[in-house]
Motif scaffolding. Structure first.
Motif, short mmCIF file in Angstrom:
data_model
loop_
_atom_site.label_atom_id
_atom_site.label_comp_id
_atom_site.label_asym_id
_atom_site.label_seq_id
_atom_site.Cartn_x
_atom_site.Cartn_y
_atom_site.Cartn_z
N SER A 171 0.82 -1.22 0.00
CA SER A 171 0.00 0.00 0.00
C SER A 171 0.85 1.26 0.00
CB SER A 171 -0.93 0.00 1.22
OG SER A 171 -1.77 -1.11 1.18
N VAL A 172 1.96 1.24 0.73
CA VAL A 172 2.88 2.38 0.75
C VAL A 172 3.44 2.62 -0.65
CG1 VAL A 172 5.16 3.16 1.57
CG2 VAL A 172 3.49 2.25 3.18
N ILE A 173 3.81 1.54 -1.33
CA ILE A 173 4.36 1.66 -2.68
C ILE A 173 3.33 2.26 -3.62
CG2 ILE A 173 5.25 0.35 -4.66
CD1 ILE A 173 6.33 -1.66 -2.45
N ALA B 144 9.30 -3.60 -6.32
CA ALA B 144 9.01 -3.57 -4.89
C ALA B 144 7.59 -4.05 -4.60
CB ALA B 144 9.22 -2.16 -4.33
N LEU B 145 6.66 -3.65 -5.43
CA LEU B 145 5.26 -4.07 -5.26
C LEU B 145 5.14 -5.59 -5.45
CD1 LEU B 145 2.36 -3.31 -4.71
CD2 LEU B 145 2.12 -2.70 -7.13
N SER B 146 5.83 -6.11 -6.44
CA SER B 146 5.82 -7.56 -6.68
C SER B 146 6.43 -8.31 -5.50
CB SER B 146 6.59 -7.90 -7.95
OG SER B 146 6.00 -7.27 -9.06
N VAL B 147 7.52 -7.78 -4.97
CA VAL B 147 8.17 -8.41 -3.81
C VAL B 147 7.24 -8.36 -2.59
CG1 VAL B 147 10.09 -8.14 -2.16
CG2 VAL B 147 10.52 -8.06 -4.63
N ALA B 148 6.55 -7.24 -2.39
CA ALA B 148 5.63 -7.12 -1.26
C ALA B 148 4.48 -8.12 -1.37
CB ALA B 148 5.09 -5.69 -1.16
N VAL B 149 3.92 -8.25 -2.56
CA VAL B 149 2.81 -9.19 -2.75
C VAL B 149 3.31 -10.63 -2.57
CG1 VAL B 149 1.15 -10.11 -4.42
CG2 VAL B 149 1.42 -7.63 -4.15
N ASN C 132 -4.62 -14.33 -0.35
CA ASN C 132 -3.62 -13.26 -0.22
C ASN C 132 -3.11 -12.80 -1.57
OD1 ASN C 132 -2.87 -12.36 2.63
ND2 ASN C 132 -3.34 -14.53 2.81
N LEU C 133 -3.00 -13.70 -2.53
CA LEU C 133 -2.63 -13.30 -3.88
C LEU C 133 -3.73 -12.41 -4.47
CD1 LEU C 133 -0.74 -13.36 -6.28
CD2 LEU C 133 -1.85 -15.51 -7.00
N LEU C 134 -4.99 -12.78 -4.25
CA LEU C 134 -6.10 -11.95 -4.73
C LEU C 134 -6.07 -10.56 -4.10
CD1 LEU C 134 -8.68 -11.84 -6.44
CD2 LEU C 134 -9.92 -12.71 -4.45
N LEU C 135 -5.80 -10.49 -2.80
CA LEU C 135 -5.69 -9.19 -2.15
C LEU C 135 -4.51 -8.39 -2.71
CD1 LEU C 135 -6.41 -10.25 1.54
CD2 LEU C 135 -7.88 -8.87 0.05
N GLY C 136 -3.39 -9.06 -2.96
CA GLY C 136 -2.24 -8.40 -3.57
C GLY C 136 -2.56 -7.88 -4.96
N ILE D 284 -2.49 -4.14 -6.58
CA ILE D 284 -1.89 -3.82 -7.88
C ILE D 284 -2.90 -3.12 -8.77
CG2 ILE D 284 -0.98 -4.86 -10.00
CD1 ILE D 284 0.46 -6.91 -8.16
N ALA D 285 -4.15 -3.58 -8.75
CA ALA D 285 -5.20 -2.93 -9.55
C ALA D 285 -5.37 -1.48 -9.12
CB ALA D 285 -6.51 -3.70 -9.42
N PHE D 286 -5.28 -1.22 -7.82
CA PHE D 286 -5.36 0.16 -7.33
C PHE D 286 -4.21 0.99 -7.89
CE2 PHE D 286 -7.69 -1.28 -3.25
CZ PHE D 286 -8.92 -1.24 -3.91
N LYS D 287 -3.02 0.41 -7.96
CA LYS D 287 -1.88 1.15 -8.50
C LYS D 287 -2.14 1.48 -9.96
CE LYS D 287 3.07 1.26 -9.23
NZ LYS D 287 3.02 2.71 -9.26
N ILE D 288 -2.63 0.54 -10.72
CA ILE D 288 -2.92 0.78 -12.14
C ILE D 288 -4.00 1.85 -12.26
CG2 ILE D 288 -3.88 -0.26 -14.23
CD1 ILE D 288 -2.49 -2.91 -13.29
#
Length: 174
Positions: free
Chosen positions: A36-38, A125-130, A158-162, A166-170
């Motif tokens: 979320s920070v990213i 970083a986002l991929s690593v966090a997820v 947890n993958l779905l939440l991640g 990611i969808a929010f970032k897009i």
């Protein structure tokens, strides 16, 4: 030496007890927090990588302190006064929140070595966090003695939440 053998057995029992009580909820939470920070780090200044590394680590640290505080002065205060042992236990139990922020911060820090620009660093970083979020959830399920099926369900949720993060970032386009 009978005394040495008993001391070693006592240490082994204490270590096993700590492992049995290990709670990875903070790791899952911390990984989501890092992701979320990213996503929210759209406006960084002159040193964006350094700022993001510090933002990840400091946010993890602040949330760790908040969780320790909540543990100590929430339910525990009503049950017992927080002595040194209780404080240290609460700090240790919530430490996975900070640990979960480290891999994404490292990913940002090493991204120039991989030839990534700032956007590439953010995505790494986002991929690593997820991935951390999924990994912590599987570790928690395994530690709890869950079946492989339940571990797969935990990882999938947890993958779905991640992916939602990611969808929010897009959607936010930064």
């Amino acid at each position: 030496m009978p005394g040495t053998r008993n001391a070693a057995a006592d240490r082994a029992a204490r270590t096993a007890g700590r492992r049995a009580r290990a709670d990875y909820t903070g790791g899952v939470y911390g990984s989501m927090l890092a992701a979320s920070v990213i996503v929210g780090a759209g406006a960084l200044g002159s040193f964006p990588r350094l700022e993001l590394v510090l933002l990840l680590l400091l946010t993890g640290g602040v949330f760790w302190v908040a969780h320790v505080h909540a543990q100590l002065f929430g339910a525990r205060l009503a049950q017992q006064s927080p002595d040194r042992r209780v404080v240290l236990r609460a700090c240790r139990e919530e430490w996975p929140i900070v640990k979960a922020a480290v891999p994404p911060a490292v990913a940002v820090a090493v991204s120039p070595l991989l030839g990534l620009g700032l956007q590439g660093a953010l995505w790494l970083a986002l991929s690593v966090a997820v991935a951390g979020q999924v990994g912590w959830s599987m570790a928690a399920a395994r530690r709890a003695g869950a079946s492989w099926r339940l571990m797969a369900v935990s990882a999938s949720v947890n993958l779905l939440l991640g992916l939602l993060i990611i969808a929010f970032k897009i959607w936010l386009k930064h």
